[in-house]
Design an enzyme around this catalytic site. Structure first.
Site, mmCIF file in Angstrom:
data_model
loop_
_atom_site.group_PDB
_atom_site.id
_atom_site.type_symbol
_atom_site.label_atom_id
_atom_site.label_comp_id
_atom_site.label_asym_id
_atom_site.label_seq_id
_atom_site.Cartn_x
_atom_site.Cartn_y
_atom_site.Cartn_z
ATOM 1 N N LYS A 215 0.839 -1.217 0.000
ATOM 2 C CA LYS A 215 0.000 0.000 0.000
ATOM 3 C C LYS A 215 0.871 1.263 0.000
ATOM 4 O O LYS A 215 0.637 2.187 -0.783
ATOM 5 C CB LYS A 215 -0.895 -0.006 1.249
ATOM 6 C CG LYS A 215 -1.533 1.352 1.536
ATOM 7 C CD LYS A 215 -2.329 1.372 2.819
ATOM 8 C CE LYS A 215 -1.545 1.526 4.078
ATOM 9 N NZ LYS A 215 -1.295 2.877 4.568
ATOM 10 N N ASN A 216 1.889 1.274 0.868
ATOM 11 C CA ASN A 216 2.655 2.515 1.017
ATOM 12 C C ASN A 216 3.623 2.758 -0.135
ATOM 13 O O ASN A 216 4.269 3.802 -0.209
ATOM 14 C CB ASN A 216 3.365 2.543 2.373
ATOM 15 C CG ASN A 216 2.359 2.723 3.506
ATOM 16 O OD1 ASN A 216 1.215 3.112 3.272
ATOM 17 N ND2 ASN A 216 2.784 2.440 4.730
ATOM 18 N N CYS B 285 -4.837 8.144 9.916
ATOM 19 C CA CYS B 285 -5.078 7.355 11.124
ATOM 20 C C CYS B 285 -4.878 8.204 12.373
ATOM 21 O O CYS B 285 -4.072 9.135 12.378
ATOM 22 C CB CYS B 285 -4.105 6.175 11.160
ATOM 23 S SG CYS B 285 -4.759 4.693 10.386
ATOM 24 N N ARG C 109 0.327 14.669 13.341
ATOM 25 C CA ARG C 109 1.146 14.299 12.170
ATOM 26 C C ARG C 109 1.224 15.493 11.233
ATOM 27 O O ARG C 109 0.528 15.572 10.228
ATOM 28 C CB ARG C 109 0.555 13.080 11.465
ATOM 29 C CG ARG C 109 0.583 11.841 12.319
ATOM 30 C CD ARG C 109 -0.083 10.685 11.637
ATOM 31 N NE ARG C 109 0.725 10.111 10.564
ATOM 32 C CZ ARG C 109 0.257 9.204 9.716
ATOM 33 N NH1 ARG C 109 -0.992 8.801 9.791
ATOM 34 N NH2 ARG C 109 1.037 8.716 8.770
ATOM 35 N N ASP D 269 4.875 0.370 12.042
ATOM 36 C CA ASP D 269 3.636 -0.252 11.553
ATOM 37 C C ASP D 269 3.481 -1.699 12.026
ATOM 38 O O ASP D 269 2.413 -2.291 11.860
ATOM 39 C CB ASP D 269 3.588 -0.222 10.012
ATOM 40 C CG ASP D 269 3.459 1.205 9.487
ATOM 41 O OD1 ASP D 269 3.156 2.104 10.285
ATOM 42 O OD2 ASP D 269 3.667 1.407 8.284
ATOM 43 N N ARG E 191 -8.726 0.012 4.984
ATOM 44 C CA ARG E 191 -7.879 1.037 4.362
ATOM 45 C C ARG E 191 -6.551 0.450 3.881
ATOM 46 O O ARG E 191 -5.982 0.935 2.907
ATOM 47 C CB ARG E 191 -7.589 2.158 5.370
ATOM 48 C CG ARG E 191 -8.802 3.024 5.660
ATOM 49 C CD ARG E 191 -8.411 4.182 6.524
ATOM 50 N NE ARG E 191 -7.218 4.827 5.948
ATOM 51 C CZ ARG E 191 -6.555 5.792 6.537
ATOM 52 N NH1 ARG E 191 -6.927 6.241 7.698
ATOM 53 N NH2 ARG E 191 -5.504 6.329 5.952
HETATM 54 C C1 EPZ Z 1 4.588 6.788 6.510
HETATM 55 O O1 EPZ Z 1 3.889 7.832 7.150
HETATM 56 C C2 EPZ Z 1 3.616 5.638 6.384
HETATM 57 N N1 EPZ Z 1 2.487 6.067 5.577
HETATM 58 C C3 EPZ Z 1 3.156 5.186 7.755
HETATM 59 O O2 EPZ Z 1 2.316 4.056 7.594
HETATM 60 C C4 EPZ Z 1 4.373 4.798 8.580
HETATM 61 O O3 EPZ Z 1 3.946 4.489 9.894
HETATM 62 C C5 EPZ Z 1 5.373 5.958 8.623
HETATM 63 O O4 EPZ Z 1 5.713 6.376 7.275
HETATM 64 C C6 EPZ Z 1 6.666 5.614 9.340
HETATM 65 O O5 EPZ Z 1 7.263 4.528 8.704
HETATM 66 C C7 EPZ Z 1 2.583 6.027 4.260
HETATM 67 O O6 EPZ Z 1 3.595 5.656 3.670
HETATM 68 C C8 EPZ Z 1 1.378 6.417 3.480
HETATM 69 P P1 EPZ Z 1 6.864 10.079 8.410
HETATM 70 P P2 EPZ Z 1 4.453 9.324 7.110
HETATM 71 O O7 EPZ Z 1 6.778 11.343 7.639
HETATM 72 O O8 EPZ Z 1 5.145 9.538 5.833
HETATM 73 C C9 EPZ Z 1 7.205 13.480 11.860
HETATM 74 C C10 EPZ Z 1 0.410 2.737 7.958
HETATM 75 O O9 EPZ Z 1 -0.080 2.202 8.984
HETATM 76 N N2 EPZ Z 1 6.929 14.491 10.812
HETATM 77 O O10 EPZ Z 1 8.000 9.158 8.146
HETATM 78 O O11 EPZ Z 1 3.349 10.197 7.482
HETATM 79 C C11 EPZ Z 1 6.003 12.565 12.091
HETATM 80 O O12 EPZ Z 1 5.063 13.153 12.947
HETATM 81 C C12 EPZ Z 1 0.936 4.152 7.998
HETATM 82 O O13 EPZ Z 1 0.483 2.170 6.849
HETATM 83 C C13 EPZ Z 1 6.880 15.815 11.142
HETATM 84 O O14 EPZ Z 1 7.052 16.201 12.306
HETATM 85 O O15 EPZ Z 1 5.507 9.267 8.296
HETATM 86 C C14 EPZ Z 1 6.642 11.321 12.643
HETATM 87 O O16 EPZ Z 1 6.871 11.455 14.017
HETATM 88 C C15 EPZ Z 1 0.634 4.847 9.280
HETATM 89 N N3 EPZ Z 1 6.648 16.730 10.146
HETATM 90 C C16 EPZ Z 1 7.994 11.257 11.927
HETATM 91 O O17 EPZ Z 1 8.212 12.598 11.410
HETATM 92 C C17 EPZ Z 1 6.456 16.365 8.844
HETATM 93 O O18 EPZ Z 1 6.256 17.245 7.995
HETATM 94 C C18 EPZ Z 1 8.043 10.283 10.757
HETATM 95 O O19 EPZ Z 1 6.871 10.439 9.960
HETATM 96 C C19 EPZ Z 1 6.515 15.000 8.532
HETATM 97 C C20 EPZ Z 1 6.748 14.068 9.527
#
Ligand code: EPZ
Length: 433
Positions: A22-23, A118, A123, A306, A397
């Protein structure tokens, strides 16, 4: 309201085939619309509702998107004509913010609602927005929308404050058609980032370094559509590993890149589970009783956030006390539901301390987020008696036919459509009449 009914205590056996990731699918579907020459045809796309949502979002932007009779997804970005992403679809899913990178790259203008997704804590998308700004876009946040425009995106050097999958992906999409070279530092190294880079390079992009901390993207004039097959879903595969560990049994998981699951495999082996690595598949053999372990989530190649919830569910009945630290998101709300099934879990800030109990017992429970849904299913498979799981739209989802695949492994699991809120009103009307 739909619910899953699970009669637990049945060991799993047989073979299960993992769907496409999915991702990986979500960003690749969006990136396919960067092409102005030809269309893309994507294979191994999972049929989950997030994929459906991203397809509808692209359609609303004018992109031609459809599945053919062989389940291949066709995407033609030539007809992209709107820079406004619709709130009612975008709010459902964080990955919809990838359309911001697409629209800025293609049209120089984007109006995209700040995304939902979610319920796993705050986020923000500040890293994405700072990247667009540094590439020359003027960005304002107004009425819940990010409104951005530029004459053209200009290559830049950008250090991402925290390794972020979404930021790395969004900026790769944007930079592919930018003028000049973009260097992204502190990039996410997840396999889905690498998959996107391979896809974009196939379209004619010039991206080097994906899978390392530094990604260099030399902008090109235009991209062309290609045929591509996305990687298998490592999180879905991991879900079946933990399901087998918790329920017991002997399962072969097919369409798996074991390399993508190195840290979950190492950790599950510590619990006493035997993993046999084969060609594109793994075999999981559960012991009589799991041993407790300590795990911390971390960006790839660390233990994935995840799979934290599926892991916790499996550890509920392990021998001893497990300590699981969550470093990426606020992702322990579902623990209350596991407690209702008899789990002994204490959460202190980012850490869950799980004292193994001899047995979980089935109970009605509610899904709080996607992977929590997987965790509750796993707990239900291991528990005695019947577990009723509500909130299935969240599981749908990100899992394609989770209950069908588990049924294929011998699990006693059924989906039941129960009366919805409107049925209740109907009954009330009948009583009044
Ligand atoms: C991706 O989310 C995945 N989603 C998530 O999978 C996964 O849990 C996550 O990466 C971590 O591996 C998709 O690929 C669609 P991040 P993403 O940006 O990209 C902070 C699932 O269950 N951050 O790597 O949103 C953030 O809050 C989902 O399939 C900021 O502060 O995650 C987090 O603490 C849920 N500001 C950390 O960085 C920003 O602008 C990493 O988040 C962006 C992120």
């Amino acid at each position: 309201m739909a619910r899953l009914l699970i009669e637990g205590g049945q060991p799993l056996s047989g073979e299960v085939v993992v769907s496409g990731a999915k991702n990986s699918a979500l960003p690749i579907i969006v990136a396919a619309a960067l092409a102005t020459e030809g269309k893309s045809v994507l294979n191994n796309i999972p049929r989950d509702s997030d994929v459906g949502t991203i397809c509808l979002i692209l359609r609303s932007l004018g992109v031609e998107v459809y599945f053919d009779s062989e389940n291949r997804l066709h995407i033609d970005g030539r007809s992209l004509n709107s820079y406004q992403a619709p709130y009612d679809l975008v709010r459902k899913m964080r990955a919809s913010f990838y359309t911001a990178g697409l629209l800025l790259a293609r049209l120089g203008k984007a109006e995209v609602p700040l995304p939902g997704g979610c319920a796993i804590g705050s986020r923000p998308v500040d890293f994405h927005i700072r990247g667009f700004t540094q590439m020359g876009a003027e960005v304002i946040i107004e009425h819940g929308f990010m409104k951005a425009q530029c004459k053209e995106l200009i290559g830049t050097n950008y250090y991402i404050n925290r390794s972020s999958v979404g930021t790395t992906i969004n900026l790769m999409i944007a930079a592919s058609l930018a003028k000049g070279t973009t260097v992204l530092e502190n990039c996410a190294k997840e396999p889905e980032v690498v998959d996107l880079a391979i896809f974009l390079n196939g379209m004619g992009a010039k991206i080097r370094g994906a899978g390392t901390d530094i990604i260099r993207i030399e902008g090109v004039e235009s991209l062309k559509g290609i045929e591509y097959s996305i990687i298998p879903d490592r999180i879905e595969a991991g879900t079946y590993i933990f399901a087998t560990a918790a329920a017991g049994g002997d399962v072969v998981i097919k369409n798996v890149v074991a390399e993508h699951l190195r840290s979950p495999i190492i950790k599950i082996e510590e619990t006493g589970v035997i993993i046999e690595r084969g060609d594109n598949q793994i075999r999981v053999i559960a012991p009589e009783k799991l041993k407790a372990i300590d795990v911390e989530t971390a960006p790839y190649p660390g233990f994935p956030t995840d799979l934290q919830q599926p892991l916790v569910a499996a550890m509920c009945t392990a021998e001893g006390t497990s300590v699981i630290r969550e470093n990426i998101f606020d992702r322990f709300r579902y623990v209350d539901e596991l407690r209702r099934m008899g789990a002994d879990i204490k959460v202190e800030r980012e850490t869950a301390i799980i004292r193994g109990v001899p047995q979980l017992t089935g109970a009605p429970v509610e899904v709080t987020d996607l992977r929590a849904g997987a965790a509750l299913v796993i707990a239900g498979l291991a528990a005695t008696g019947i577990t009723e799981i509500y909130g299935l739209d969240i599981i749908d989802r990100g899992y394609e036919d989770l209950e069908g695949k588990l049924r294929g492994l011998g699990a006693r699991i059924t989906r039941e459509e129960t009366r919805n809120a409107y049925d209740i009103f109907e009954q009330i009307e009948k009583v009044n009449a």
